[in-house]
Enzyme design. Structure first.
Site, PDB file in Angstrom:
ATOM      1  N   CYS A  19       9.762   5.980   6.860  1.00 58.83           N
ATOM      2  CA  CYS A  19      11.002   5.314   7.237  1.00 58.83           C
ATOM      3  C   CYS A  19      10.967   3.815   6.975  1.00 58.83           C
ATOM      4  O   CYS A  19       9.964   3.245   6.563  1.00 58.83           O
ATOM      5  CB  CYS A  19      11.329   5.568   8.699  1.00 58.83           C
ATOM      6  SG  CYS A  19       9.930   5.465   9.806  1.00 58.83           S
ATOM      7  N   GLY A  47      13.779   6.165   3.156  1.00 57.72           N
ATOM      8  CA  GLY A  47      14.144   7.354   3.914  1.00 57.72           C
ATOM      9  C   GLY A  47      15.597   7.706   3.703  1.00 57.72           C
ATOM     10  O   GLY A  47      16.463   6.835   3.811  1.00 57.72           O
ATOM     11  N   ASN A 125       8.126   2.740  12.116  1.00 59.77           N
ATOM     12  CA  ASN A 125       7.688   3.180  10.794  1.00 59.77           C
ATOM     13  C   ASN A 125       6.192   3.437  10.859  1.00 59.77           C
ATOM     14  O   ASN A 125       5.430   2.534  11.175  1.00 59.77           O
ATOM     15  CB  ASN A 125       8.006   2.105   9.752  1.00 59.77           C
ATOM     16  CG  ASN A 125       7.422   2.400   8.380  1.00 59.77           C
ATOM     17  OD1 ASN A 125       7.120   1.506   7.622  1.00 59.77           O
ATOM     18  ND2 ASN A 125       7.269   3.668   8.034  1.00 59.77           N
ATOM     19  N   GLY A 126       5.783   4.670  10.567  1.00 61.85           N
ATOM     20  CA  GLY A 126       4.359   4.971  10.574  1.00 61.85           C
ATOM     21  C   GLY A 126       4.077   6.337  11.160  1.00 61.85           C
ATOM     22  O   GLY A 126       4.964   7.181  11.277  1.00 61.85           O
ATOM     23  N   TYR A 270       4.139   2.744  -5.182  1.00 60.34           N
ATOM     24  CA  TYR A 270       5.343   3.573  -5.268  1.00 60.34           C
ATOM     25  C   TYR A 270       6.415   3.290  -4.216  1.00 60.34           C
ATOM     26  O   TYR A 270       7.589   3.169  -4.540  1.00 60.34           O
ATOM     27  CB  TYR A 270       4.939   5.055  -5.185  1.00 60.34           C
ATOM     28  CG  TYR A 270       6.111   6.008  -5.102  1.00 60.34           C
ATOM     29  CD1 TYR A 270       7.037   6.097  -6.139  1.00 60.34           C
ATOM     30  CD2 TYR A 270       6.283   6.830  -3.998  1.00 60.34           C
ATOM     31  CE1 TYR A 270       8.117   6.982  -6.074  1.00 60.34           C
ATOM     32  CE2 TYR A 270       7.359   7.724  -3.924  1.00 60.34           C
ATOM     33  CZ  TYR A 270       8.268   7.798  -4.962  1.00 60.34           C
ATOM     34  OH  TYR A 270       9.326   8.659  -4.895  1.00 60.34           O
ATOM     35  N   SER A 311      10.120   4.741 -10.629  1.00 64.31           N
ATOM     36  CA  SER A 311       8.841   4.243 -10.142  1.00 64.31           C
ATOM     37  C   SER A 311       7.817   3.981 -11.235  1.00 64.31           C
ATOM     38  O   SER A 311       6.880   3.209 -11.034  1.00 64.31           O
ATOM     39  CB  SER A 311       8.258   5.221  -9.113  1.00 64.31           C
ATOM     40  OG  SER A 311       8.220   6.528  -9.655  1.00 64.31           O
ATOM     41  N   ASP A 374       3.838   7.178 -11.447  1.00 65.56           N
ATOM     42  CA  ASP A 374       3.036   6.559 -10.392  1.00 65.56           C
ATOM     43  C   ASP A 374       2.017   7.509  -9.791  1.00 65.56           C
ATOM     44  O   ASP A 374       1.006   7.080  -9.222  1.00 65.56           O
ATOM     45  CB  ASP A 374       3.961   6.040  -9.271  1.00 65.56           C
ATOM     46  CG  ASP A 374       4.787   7.156  -8.679  1.00 65.56           C
ATOM     47  OD1 ASP A 374       4.297   7.829  -7.764  1.00 65.56           O
ATOM     48  OD2 ASP A 374       5.921   7.370  -9.138  1.00 65.56           O
ATOM     49  N   CYS A 410      -2.916  12.476   3.784  1.00 62.13           N
ATOM     50  CA  CYS A 410      -2.723  11.217   4.503  1.00 62.13           C
ATOM     51  C   CYS A 410      -2.261  11.521   5.925  1.00 62.13           C
ATOM     52  O   CYS A 410      -1.434  12.408   6.130  1.00 62.13           O
ATOM     53  CB  CYS A 410      -1.678  10.345   3.795  1.00 62.13           C
ATOM     54  SG  CYS A 410      -1.242   8.862   4.729  1.00 62.13           S
ATOM     55  N   CYS A 462      -6.396   8.705   0.834  1.00 66.29           N
ATOM     56  CA  CYS A 462      -5.869   9.860   0.103  1.00 66.29           C
ATOM     57  C   CYS A 462      -6.565  10.050  -1.240  1.00 66.29           C
ATOM     58  O   CYS A 462      -6.466  11.112  -1.850  1.00 66.29           O
ATOM     59  CB  CYS A 462      -4.362   9.739  -0.079  1.00 66.29           C
ATOM     60  SG  CYS A 462      -3.829   8.194  -0.841  1.00 66.29           S
TER      61      CYS A 462
END
Length: 482
Positions: A19, A47, A125-126, A270, A311, A374, A410, A462
């Site tokens: 987000c 988002g 956000n997170g 990205y 991207s 990407d 992730c 990741c």
């Protein structure tokens, strides 16, 4: 609507960010809803599932919050009449991406709580990694949850800690001791706008100013959109409190900062817009550098370098500048197909890439093409795009990827899936190349990641499986979404 999902037509094989957040406080008392609206429009890439705005009038009845949120894009969810009703000089906004299972209006943000000390509006956000533990603890102290998102746990925690804190920012600091994971927060209390960033700095957050209005935003491009001046980034582990009495007050005493920060490197590869600058590093610069490094480390003789829109374009330009091979446009993107609305399992999922992208035959026919993207997640989209170029007459298609191979999931707000779904898991690069049908394939080298962000501390979990925080023992990402 519960029986359907929104699928980004060209992004089904892309990672999604959770987000974007935006906050505004006009010290002169002007309404901020339209400013938040345009700020969210600039963050729409972060988002597309749902969005919302919550505002309050600091000169009106204390604790009265007006809010509006809905599914869909910002310009779909709000009409001018909606913004007219949102009267208030302080407010927060949010755009959200989620998986289909938790894509509901109830999970849209900002969250608004009414409690003993007043009201609280929160946008997050997170992704937290200790959600089950905190949720269990709160439930046994009487909390009744209205959503399945971990942001509600943060909001409840702040409300609870506020009862034994002198200020709301102190309550935020206490909660930061308990929550683990990635979070950039924008919080509205009756008389203060507060921003907070986790100690590792996983997700970006910055401060801006326009006349006598102060702003918080996930990316600096949102500040540019509303005509504001960039002030600075919120530091990892910092709480900033914005009020007319004291302006911007910084506090970095509440959390123990790690030896090295761990910004999500995929923000630079990205997620973020190329016109954003995060923690002093230009996203455009990062992506063009990634392309230059690909040209240096993985050269190939060809006639044209192209990017997969949007991207891959900056990295493709960087590859061209470094290699001397001309940069060109190979795809026409249909700007009017933002999303395709389909039912789960519908076979049209397989052809939606061609709805979004179409190769330009005259540009690629008879040529050896270097195609830059990407990332490759599952490989399904890459396979189709390579095939499209060949059908348009490309003689050769060489794929270069401006990130290393995804090998691990992730847990910090990016939906990199389980290892078994990743095309690079248990496969060599030549094997992946054969699957997607390219003439050659190569990825950005892992050691280059630090170079493309000018030496900033980054998270590479990741790609390497080495995370800055120990990941949860159970994969709870689909159960409690940010």
């Amino acid at each position: 609507m519960a029986d359907n999902i929104y699928v980004q037509a060209d992004d089904m094989d892309k990672c999604k960010e959770e987000c974007g957040v935006f906050g505004a406080y006009d010290f002169d008392g002007g309404d901020v809803a339209s400013t938040i609206y345009y700020g969210l429009m600039a963050l729409q890439h972060r988002g597309q599932e749902s969005c919302g705005i919550a505002v309050s009038d600091t000169n009106g009845p204390k604790g009265k919050v007006l809010s509006s949120k809905d599914m869909g894009l910002v310009n779909e969810a709000f009409v001018p009449e909606d913004l007219e009703k949102l009267k208030g000089d302080i407010g927060v906004g949010h755009v959200r991406y989620s998986t289909a299972g938790s894509s509901t209006r109830e999970n849209a943000q900002p969250l608004v709580l009414n409690y003993v000390k007043g009201t609280l509006g929160l946008a997050h956000n997170g992704n937290l990694i200790n959600t089950p533990e905190l949720r269990h603890r709160l439930a046994y102290t009487g909390a009744i949850f209205q959503t399945t998102i971990d942001s509600e746990i943060i909001a409840y925690g702040i409300a609870r800690e506020r009862l034994r804190s002198k200020t709301v920012e102190e309550a935020v600091g206490r909660v930061m001791h308990e929550i683990k994971g990635a979070y950039s927060l924008v919080i509205m209390s009756p008389r203060k706008l507060i921003g907070a960033r986790d100690p590792f700095g996983f997700r970006p957050l910055c401060i801006g100013k326009r006349d006598n209005t102060y702003l918080l935003a996930s990316e600096s491009c949102a500040l540019d959109t509303v005509g504001a001046t960039f002030v600075r980034d919120v530091l990892p582990g910092e709480i900033v409190t914005i009020s007319p009495e004291k302006g911007i007050v910084s506090d970095t005493s509440h959390v123990l900062k790690p030896e090295e920060s761990a910004r999500c490197v995929f923000e630079y590869i990205y997620f973020a817009r190329p016109d954003s600058i995060m923690d002093g590093v230009s996203v455009y610069h990062s992506r063009t550098m990634a392309g230059k490094f690909l040209a240096m480390d993985s050269p190939v003789d060809a006639d044209l370098v192209v990017g997969v829109p949007e991207s891959g374009n900056c990295a493709a330009l960087g590859y061209s500048l470094q290699s001397g091979i001309p940069y060109g446009t190979a795809f026409m993107k249909n700007a009017y197909v933002g999303r395709t609305f389909i039912k789960p399992g519908q076979k049209s999922r397989e052809s939606s890439v061609q709805v979004k992208l179409n190769p330009i035959r005259e540009a690629v026919e008879g040529k050896r093409i270097i195609m830059i993207d990407d990332s490759i997640v599952r490989g399904t989209t890459s396979d189709r795009i390579v095939r499209m170029l060949r059908e348009a007459g490309a003689k050769e298609v060489h794929m270069r990827v401006s990130s290393p191979p995804f090998l691990w999931p992730c847990y910090f707000g990016t939906d990199v899936p389980a290892r078994e779904q990743l095309i690079a898991y248990n496969r060599t690069v030549p094997e992946i190349c054969e699957i997607i049908g390219a003439d050659s394939l190569d990825y950005l080298r892992e050691e280059r990641l630090k170079e493309i962000v000018d030496g900033l501390g980054i998270c590479k979990g990741c790609f390497t499986g080495k995370y800055p925080l120990e990941p949860p023992k159970e994969d709870i990402r689909g159960e409690f979404e940010a």
